[in-house]
Scaffold this motif. Structure first.
Motif, PDB file in Angstrom:
ATOM      1  N   LEU A   1       0.835  -1.207   0.000  1.00 36.35           N
ATOM      2  CA  LEU A   1       0.000   0.000   0.000  1.00 36.35           C
ATOM      3  C   LEU A   1       0.869   1.256   0.000  1.00 36.35           C
ATOM      4  CD1 LEU A   1      -2.706   1.501   0.263  1.00 36.35           C
ATOM      5  CD2 LEU A   1      -2.584   1.112   2.745  1.00 36.35           C
TER       6      LEU A   1
ATOM      7  N   LEU B   1       0.996   4.206  -2.866  1.00 33.46           N
ATOM      8  CA  LEU B   1       0.831   5.634  -2.576  1.00 33.46           C
ATOM      9  C   LEU B   1       2.045   6.428  -3.043  1.00 33.46           C
ATOM     10  CD1 LEU B   1      -0.764   5.431   0.990  1.00 33.46           C
ATOM     11  CD2 LEU B   1      -1.925   5.888  -1.181  1.00 33.46           C
TER      12      LEU B   1
ATOM     13  N   SER C   1      -4.327   5.529  -6.382  1.00 30.94           N
ATOM     14  CA  SER C   1      -3.347   4.561  -5.886  1.00 30.94           C
ATOM     15  C   SER C   1      -4.009   3.578  -4.909  1.00 30.94           C
ATOM     16  CB  SER C   1      -2.193   5.286  -5.186  1.00 30.94           C
ATOM     17  OG  SER C   1      -1.534   6.141  -6.090  1.00 30.94           O
ATOM     18  N   PHE C   2      -4.850   4.126  -4.041  1.00 30.06           N
ATOM     19  CA  PHE C   2      -5.524   3.245  -3.070  1.00 30.06           C
ATOM     20  C   PHE C   2      -6.490   2.284  -3.758  1.00 30.06           C
ATOM     21  CE2 PHE C   2      -8.951   2.308  -0.065  1.00 30.06           C
ATOM     22  CZ  PHE C   2      -8.216   1.774   0.981  1.00 30.06           C
TER      23      PHE C   2
ATOM     24  N   TRP D   1      -4.486  -0.445  -5.354  1.00 27.99           N
ATOM     25  CA  TRP D   1      -4.045  -1.398  -4.322  1.00 27.99           C
ATOM     26  C   TRP D   1      -5.192  -2.280  -3.865  1.00 27.99           C
ATOM     27  CZ3 TRP D   1      -5.667  -1.763   0.811  1.00 27.99           C
ATOM     28  CH2 TRP D   1      -4.935  -2.636   1.629  1.00 27.99           C
ATOM     29  N   SER D   2      -6.383  -1.700  -3.703  1.00 27.48           N
ATOM     30  CA  SER D   2      -7.562  -2.468  -3.270  1.00 27.48           C
ATOM     31  C   SER D   2      -7.931  -3.528  -4.291  1.00 27.48           C
ATOM     32  CB  SER D   2      -8.746  -1.523  -3.036  1.00 27.48           C
ATOM     33  OG  SER D   2      -8.454  -0.585  -2.022  1.00 27.48           O
TER      34      SER D   2
END
Length: 410
Positions: free
Chosen positions: A27, A31, A61-62, A65-66
């Motif tokens: 993560l 970011l 970005s989050f 990642w998710s």
């Protein structure tokens, strides 16, 4: 066919679970990548960059990642579900094979004649003689060799006509069963496993058998089956374990071709599936026998362990060990098995070597041991283990276990 637990596949490989610390680091990396994109692509000074741009970069970005994290969790759950299904099917298969392996037959009646059973002694005295180690193997005239050889012989005139002698022996054997069978329905089927080793030709053997059967008083229908030896038990438990028919085993060795070191014997066993009838009280339980897959001591140890497991019996629970029809080439393997599994030893006077007491019983080897072991159980003794061979000295040995019948639940 033997129940082969070794062929059951292993449990499924379980996927490794996602590691929290790794995904937290990932993560942070996502970011940082979002911030790097803003720095590299933006023409505006970073100190003047709007909150909206930074929010969009970090949010994207989050979300990325998710998405990757969700795919990893979905992969883990899919593999876990697949492994659960495999292991459930494997457990069901294992339970089915264990249930199949633990099938047994009940010994309902026994009749056995050896050189230790004379006209003046009954079956109980014969068992006493065997348990006490009485030796019947001696040099004496032979029915077949025409001279004096070391062997044991059934009582009777050595010069008696073989056909007449066989008829007399079969009539004595079948008359013992006629008493028990008189209590059973006439329409009950008797599946017959018959092995007779004698100088008579096949057609004359059939005639002698039919005459003995007709004069025995047995009213039930007798149907000949092709299974022989302890393999007959193995096949019966696989194919006819729910059958209401009874299995009648008859094996006679009379005047073998090469009598040196042999034993004349006549043995019969009446076997039934549990619950097949209620008229006769079972003498003992005969559990699924196991044949060693090879000639090594390791193969015999494996077969012994399996035979004990089918009876749910530890080796320490064996009270008597019976040896019958074991060729010279297997003596070392048998000694190794007794030592490795910690079975009763000869010094305990609970090892009964029928080859040394009576001589090699030939095709009747397993049945003589089973019959005498069943009568020993009938006298109040505990579990019995049998190591036996067959007439062919090179054939792998068989292992069988007999246990007392549990008292009925009240």
């Amino acid at each position: 066919m033997a129940v082969e637990l070794d062929r059951i596949p292993a449990q499924a490989d379980r996927p490794s679970s996602p590691k929290l610390w790794l995904w937290l680091c990932l993560l942070s990396l996502f970011l940082l990548c979002g911030c790097a994109v803003v720095v590299l692509l933006s023409e505006v000074d970073l100190r003047e960059q709007s909150d909206a741009v930074w929010g969009a970069a970090l949010g994207a970005s989050f979300l990325g990642w998710s998405l990757v994290c969700g795919l990893r969790v979905l992969y883990y759950l899919t593999r876990q579900h697949s492994a659960d299904g495999w292991d459930a099917a494997r457990a069901a298969d294992l339970e089915g094979k264990l249930s199949q392996g633990r099938r047994l037959q009940q010994v309902l009646a026994v009749s056995v004649y050896t050189a230790l059973r004379t006209e003046q002694s009954d079956a109980l005295l014969q068992v006493d003689a065997v348990l006490e180690g009485t030796n019947a193997l001696k040099a004496q005239p032979s029915r077949s060799a025409g001279g004096t050889v070391r062997h044991s012989r059934l009582p009777g005139d050595v010069n008696e006509n073989p056909e007449r002698a066989l008829l007399r022996i079969l009539k004595d054997l079948l008359s013992d069963f006629a008493i028990q069978l008189a209590e059973l329905p006439d329409d009950l089927e008797l599946a017959l496993s018959l092995v007779i080793d004698s100088p008579l030709l096949e057609d004359r053997l059939g005639g002698v058998w039919q005459t003995a059967l007709a004069e025995s008083g047995i009213r039930q229908t007798v149907t000949l089956i092709s299974w022989r030896g302890l393999e007959a038990i193995d096949q019966w438990l696989d194919q006819r374990s729910d059958d209401q028919a009874l299995l009648l085993v008859v094996s006679v060795v009379l005047a073998p071709d090469a009598p040196q070191g042999t034993a004349e014997t006549a043995v019969g066993l009446l076997l039934g599936n549990p619950g097949s009838q209620r008229e006769l009280l079972p003498v003992a339980n005969l559990h699924r026998p196991e044949q060693a897959h090879g000639e090594s001591a390791g193969a015999l140890i494996r077969a012994t362990q399996l035979a004990l497991s089918w009876a749910s019996l530890p080796a320490s629970g064996v009270e008597h060990l019976w040896r019958s029809g074991i060729g010279r080439k297997y003596h070392a393997a048998v000694t190794t098995v007794i030592s490795e599994i910690k079975l009763p030893r000869r010094a305990d006077r609970k090892v009964h070597d029928l080859d040394a007491l009576l001589g090699h019983p030939g095709a009747a080897a397993p049945w003589v041991a089973v019959a005498l072991a069943a009568q020993t159980v009938q006298r109040g003794c505990g579990p019995q283990l049998i190591l036996s061979g067959v007439r062919c000295a090179n054939a792998p040995l068989w292992v069988a276990v007999l246990t007392p019948v549990p008292p009925p639940m009240t």
